[in-house]
Motif scaffolding. Structure first.
Motif, PDB file in Angstrom:
ATOM      1  N   LEU A 374       0.822  -1.208   0.000  1.00 45.60           N
ATOM      2  CA  LEU A 374       0.000   0.000   0.000  1.00 45.60           C
ATOM      3  C   LEU A 374       0.859   1.263   0.000  1.00 45.60           C
ATOM      4  N   LEU A 375       2.051   1.161   0.569  1.00 40.46           N
ATOM      5  CA  LEU A 375       2.908   2.343   0.639  1.00 40.46           C
ATOM      6  C   LEU A 375       3.562   2.668  -0.698  1.00 40.46           C
ATOM      7  N   ILE A 376       3.698   1.687  -1.574  1.00 40.89           N
ATOM      8  CA  ILE A 376       4.332   1.955  -2.869  1.00 40.89           C
ATOM      9  C   ILE A 376       3.560   3.011  -3.665  1.00 40.89           C
ATOM     10  N   VAL A 693      -8.706   3.177   2.629  1.00 45.06           N
ATOM     11  CA  VAL A 693      -8.375   1.768   2.866  1.00 45.06           C
ATOM     12  C   VAL A 693      -7.385   1.634   4.020  1.00 45.06           C
ATOM     13  N   VAL A 694      -6.333   2.447   4.009  1.00 50.52           N
ATOM     14  CA  VAL A 694      -5.322   2.375   5.069  1.00 50.52           C
ATOM     15  C   VAL A 694      -5.928   2.768   6.408  1.00 50.52           C
ATOM     16  N   ALA A 695      -6.795   3.768   6.427  1.00 48.45           N
ATOM     17  CA  ALA A 695      -7.432   4.183   7.684  1.00 48.45           C
ATOM     18  C   ALA A 695      -8.271   3.054   8.267  1.00 48.45           C
ATOM     19  N   ILE A 696      -9.056   2.393   7.429  1.00 48.11           N
ATOM     20  CA  ILE A 696      -9.904   1.301   7.914  1.00 48.11           C
ATOM     21  C   ILE A 696      -9.049   0.120   8.378  1.00 48.11           C
ATOM     22  N   LEU A 697      -8.004  -0.207   7.614  1.00 52.36           N
ATOM     23  CA  LEU A 697      -7.114  -1.297   8.023  1.00 52.36           C
ATOM     24  C   LEU A 697      -6.436  -0.975   9.353  1.00 52.36           C
ATOM     25  N   LEU A 719       6.156   6.173   9.637  1.00 48.27           N
ATOM     26  CA  LEU A 719       6.857   7.398   9.251  1.00 48.27           C
ATOM     27  C   LEU A 719       6.612   7.791   7.794  1.00 48.27           C
ATOM     28  N   PRO A 720       6.560   6.829   6.841  1.00 44.29           N
ATOM     29  CA  PRO A 720       6.211   7.237   5.470  1.00 44.29           C
ATOM     30  C   PRO A 720       4.820   7.855   5.362  1.00 44.29           C
ATOM     31  N   ILE A 721       3.871   7.362   6.176  1.00 45.78           N
ATOM     32  CA  ILE A 721       2.527   7.956   6.144  1.00 45.78           C
ATOM     33  C   ILE A 721       2.588   9.399   6.636  1.00 45.78           C
ATOM     34  N   ILE A 722       3.342   9.623   7.712  1.00 51.18           N
ATOM     35  CA  ILE A 722       3.486  10.986   8.226  1.00 51.18           C
ATOM     36  C   ILE A 722       4.189  11.868   7.202  1.00 51.18           C
ATOM     37  N   ALA A 723       5.253  11.322   6.594  1.00 49.39           N
ATOM     38  CA  ALA A 723       5.982  12.096   5.583  1.00 49.39           C
ATOM     39  C   ALA A 723       5.086  12.438   4.406  1.00 49.39           C
ATOM     40  N   PHE A 825       2.155   5.667  15.977  1.00 48.47           N
ATOM     41  CA  PHE A 825       1.013   5.110  15.262  1.00 48.47           C
ATOM     42  C   PHE A 825      -0.279   5.804  15.682  1.00 48.47           C
ATOM     43  N   ALA A 826      -0.402   6.113  16.966  1.00 49.14           N
ATOM     44  CA  ALA A 826      -1.584   6.848  17.439  1.00 49.14           C
ATOM     45  C   ALA A 826      -1.663   8.211  16.768  1.00 49.14           C
ATOM     46  N   GLY A 827      -0.504   8.864  16.604  1.00 46.57           N
ATOM     47  CA  GLY A 827      -0.489  10.144  15.898  1.00 46.57           C
ATOM     48  C   GLY A 827      -0.914  10.006  14.450  1.00 46.57           C
ATOM     49  N   VAL A 828      -0.517   8.901  13.811  1.00 48.05           N
ATOM     50  CA  VAL A 828      -0.938   8.643  12.432  1.00 48.05           C
ATOM     51  C   VAL A 828      -2.457   8.539  12.347  1.00 48.05           C
TER      52      VAL A 828
END
Length: 889
Positions: A374-376, A693-697, A719-723, A825-828
């Motif tokens: 999913l991150l790709i 999708v990522v939020a629900i997962l 960290l990639p999600i935050i970035a 992760f909680a911050g994400v």
């Protein structure tokens, strides 16, 4: 080009230098002796010993042969399930063995363990002791008196020393236990007691002294000491390969110096101990492949450091190569893009390093694999946004944009040649407010262009209250205005436009399309039609804009959100001749339309569909960001979301219809055009869908983290999600400030409006996956619709609240451990909740007094009066009033 190549080489060199500078190297005391004892369990893989993990004689022999080179003895924790084979094989290599009998609440198993331990002690001369139970009291598996009875039973049957293994404070607090054993086997594991790696050895030595003072004359053995090489932190205790090496080398040096008896936990990593939290599998001095994790002498370094660096540099170079294809790229533009490419390379190396040093049960392996997959696309989206930032902030100015100056030159040339090709303007309307449509027709009548006609087609509107006033108005405006009232039209807007084409004058060379709510400027045609003097041009598009942005605060931020697409994205796409055609304010060469097959009725975004088909036939398109027409905004937030759903669903339909034409040689589109459309779809449809999708997962994954002690690798997944979020935020703010002429507050509101449709777009993509033909939904405009009584952000509220609750669960459950990765992760989760909460915010705003600009003006005045910044006007005094007369006297 030389400057760009130089920049790429410079960034690569800096990247390599950073890997060299950041290479970790630590010193620790050398240890050249033999470790007195190591904990050993002959199990492999992730299967629990109680399930199906029986060791073989060959495997045990290979393990003990290797261990015999670094230790003099081993400690076991059980005596059944294959472990009973260990003492005899250990004797072959001169290894002493402390046998263990696993004791818990299972009485039958306890009996088997004790019987086997006793037998092993009797049969094997290298057995030097028996440990009955391991942290049995700590786990509250037995009462103290019951454990003591087990110990006494074993002592009566063997001649070797007998004890039990417990945490140091259990011994300190239970003198009866100490008096029942032959020696004290104390576990001192500073990691679990929230000590840092720098404090670990001092703490162990101190507690060893405490036990010696508490039980003078009693033999004290530190039966477990160790430090994990991977896993999560526990408050201040942070695991890590360097920390493990330094702690153990310092400990054995200190222990040998003071004559301490000790056992290191443990010999070999045990991946099956994943249930002990993130650190469970990583206490060994050898990894699961039976290879040393660190040297016992010399400096401590990562042997795979340069392998990881090579991967990072290789990926960074490969991702930087496309920069060389950017025509006219500047040095600063190349610097930004190459830096981003090398950052992704570093992330790729991190994934490789993580995979090399961690063990995965099926669930965690699945989660990590799915997360990386999913991150790709998320990283591709982030790179595309960085590229757009670099192009607009540091790249060359747009070259193909139809600016006012270029339009003026084209118009002057057309005037000189008196070349005014005939334009047929088509205005489709479905149940539109007559007064609004009359304004549109009046504006068309005022066009400063000598050769045009206007075809107005009312479709599927049987009520004469809608069409009769328009028919009369067209008659009043003259013969240029052709009125059509068509019923039972199929194909939605495309069907109506096909009928309009049938009534179009034969000599019309250019077709103009405007929506029924658009008031056009008099110079629209005169400025833009001259672009068609180039026979290669098939289409010219002008932006949409709106004249009712001050109707309410909600409409104000909506208008700002629309402006971003037309002033940023369309301008950049125009440089690659890859604009998205929208069904108003566009001019199309008739022959180009005919070549592309005309208006298709198999998608609900017939305008974008036709524009793409025109490009696939090799026609040039042009875009101007000059405003030539102003429409009206959707009446309600519900209408705004429905319009966005239609656009997204139609976009997905277009992908399904045209993807084959993106194959090599399947159309006349250039690689740049294909790339712009592909990245545009990914950046819009993909980003929004992926976000949902990522939020629900993540919501689903939260209970596993909170209650199963499985952490998230922050440097890989979170960290990639935050970035990416930071990049998206920077992309919005930077490009709006550079390209969109709106104020700061409207820009912030536009950001909220843009985020608020994430769920809407993702739902449209899901509909596109499972539904082929949704009906065309007309956007309610011009005040013809009222607000729905239903709350327009129900599902967004549900998901947003679940994300915030999940964040709270993580923070609360992590309060005692304070695992950094869990806090990240909680911050994400909070960041992921913002798009959903944005929708809730707008839905609430729409029905509140704060949506009215007058309310804000009144509030500002009242606030200024309260704090004294504005004088309060007092009512005049009535001198005839008795109170006033008394006051005067």
């Amino acid at each position: 080009m030389r400057a760009v190549v130089a920049v790429l080489l410079f960034v690569t060199a800096v990247h390599a230098a950073l890997w060299g500078v950041l290479r970790e190297k630590q010193e620790a005391p050398d240890f050249k002796g033999m470790i007195p004892s190591l904990s050993y369990a002959p199990f492999e893989g992730t299967a629990h010993p109680d399930v199906d993990n029986i060791p073989t004689v060959e495997k045990i022999r290979a393990d003990l042969k290797k261990l015999s080179t670094i230790t003099r003895a081993i400690r076991l924790y059980s005596s059944t399930g294959g472990v009973e084979m260990v003492p005899a094989i250990a004797n072959e290599f001169g290894l002493k063995v402390t046998v263990g009998a696993w004791i818990d609440k299972n009485a039958d198993r306890n009996e088997r363990e004790i019987a086997s331990a006793v037998e092993l002690a009797k049969k094997n001369p290298n057995v030097i002791g028996i440990v009955v139970g391991n942290e049995t009291l700590y786990r509250d598996e037995l009462k103290l008196e019951d454990l003591v009875e087990y110990i006494r039973r074993v002592k009566r049957q063997v001649t070797v020393p007998v004890t039990t293994g417990e945490i140091w404070n259990i011994w300190r607090d239970n003198p009866q236990l100490a008096s029942s054993v032959d020696f004290i086997a104390a576990h001192i594991l500073p990691y679990w007691e929230n000590f840092t790696d720098a404090q670990a050895v001092d703490q162990a030595v101190h507690l060893y002294g405490v036990l010696r003072e508490t039980f003078p004359g009693k033999r004290i053995v530190i039966a477990e000491f160790g430090w994990p090489s991977e896993g999560y932190n526990l408050r201040n205790a942070i695991p890590g390969p360097f920390r493990q090496a330094v702690v153990l080398r310092n400990f054995v040096t200190r222990a040998e110096a003071i004559g301490m008896d000790y056992n290191i936990v443990e010999a070999i990593d045990q991946p099956w101990k994943f249930f002990e939290g993130g650190v469970g599998p990583y206490w060994g001095v050898l990894n699961a492949s039976r290879e040393p994790k660190f040297p016992w002498t010399g400096p401590i370094v990562n042997p795979d450091h340069w392998k990881n660096a090579s991967i990072a540099l290789l990926v960074g170079i490969l991702l930087s190569l496309p920069i060389l294809q950017i025509v006219g790229a500047t040095a600063l533009q190349a610097l930004v893009l190459s830096t981003a490419a090398n950052a992704v390379g570093a992330w790729a190396a991190t994934i490789f390093a993580y995979q090399q040093t961690h063990y995965f049960v099926w669930g965690s392996a699945f989660a990590l694999t799915l997360g990386c997959i999913l991150l790709i696309p998320l990283l591709l989206i982030a790179l595309a946004r960085i590229e757009e930032i670099a192009a607009i902030a540091f790249g060359r100015k747009p070259l193909r944009l139809l600016t006012a100056e270029r339009s003026e030159k084209l118009r002057a040339a057309a005037d000189a040649e008196q070349k005014y090709p005939k334009v047929s303007i088509h205005i489709p309307a479905y149940r539109e407010q007559p007064d609004m449509l009359k304004l549109t027709l009046d504006a068309v009548a005022r066009l400063d262009y000598p050769n045009f006609e206007c075809v107005v087609i009312i479709n599927n509107t049987p009520d004469p209250a809608y069409w009769q006033p328009i028919q009369d108005h067209c008659r009043m405006l003259g013969e240029r205005f052709i009125f059509i009232n068509a019923e039972k039209v199929e194909g939605f807007k495309a069907g109506a436009l096909r009928i309009a084409m049938d009534r179009t004058a034969a000599d019309a060379e250019v077709i103009g399309i405007i929506d029924a709510d658009y008031v056009v400027e008099p110079n629209w045609l005169k400025d833009l039609v001259p672009a068609f003097n180039d026979p290669r041009v098939g289409l010219v598009q002008a932006p949409q804009d709106h004249r009712d942005g001050d109707r309410s605060l909600m409409h104000y931020i909506m208008n700002g959100e629309y402006a971003g697409f037309f002033d940023i994205g369309m301008v950049q796409r125009n440089e690659a001749n890859a604009i998205i055609v929208h069904g108003t304010m566009c001019l199309i060469r008739r022959s180009a339309m005919d070549m592309a097959g005309g208006w298709a009725g198999d998608t609900i975004c017939e305008d974008s569909d036709l524009g793409l088909a025109i490009m696939q036939h090799g026609w040039l398109t042009h875009y101007t960001k000059e405003r030539y027409g102003y429409g009206v905004l959707p009446d309600t937030y519900e209408a705004f979301k429905k319009q966005r759903h239609r656009w997204a669903y139609g976009g997905f339909q277009i992908i399904k219809k045209h993807w084959r034409r993106f194959m090599p040689g399947a159309s006349r589109m250039t690689q740049d055009q294909k790339r712009e459309f592909g990245m545009g779809w990914l950046n819009w449809l993909g980003a929004e869908s992926l976000g949902v999708v990522v939020a629900i997962l993540n919501i689903i994954w939260v209970p596993i983290i909170a209650f199963a002690d499985i952490s998230i690798p922050d440097n890989i997944l979170t960290l990639p999600i935050i970035a990416s979020f930071v990049i998206s935020l920077a992309h919005f703010i930077v490009l709006y400030r550079l390209r969109v002429k709106i104020g700061l507050w409207q820009m912030l509101g536009a950001m909220i409006a843009a985020m608020s449709v994430q769920w809407t777009v993702s739902r449209a993509v899901a509909d596109g996956l499972i539904k082929d033909h949704l009906p065309f939904t007309v956007t309610s405009k011009g005040g013809k619709s009222t607000m729905s009584i239903e709350f327009q952000a129900f599902w967004e509220a549900v998901i947003g609240v679940l994300l915030l609750i999940s964040c709270g669960v993580l923070v609360f459950s992590n309060n005692s451990k304070q695992v950094t990765e869990i806090y990240i992760f909680a911050g994400v989760l909070v960041l992921q909740s913002l798009p959903f909460l944005s929708a809730v915010m707008i839905a609430i705003l729409e029905n509140s007094r704060a949506n009215d600009f007058q309310w804000w003006r009144n509030t500002t005045v009242r606030t200024a009066e309260l704090i004294g910044l504005r004088p309060v006007a007092m009512p005049p005094i009535d001198v005839s009033h008795p109170d006033a007369q008394r006051e005067a006297s």
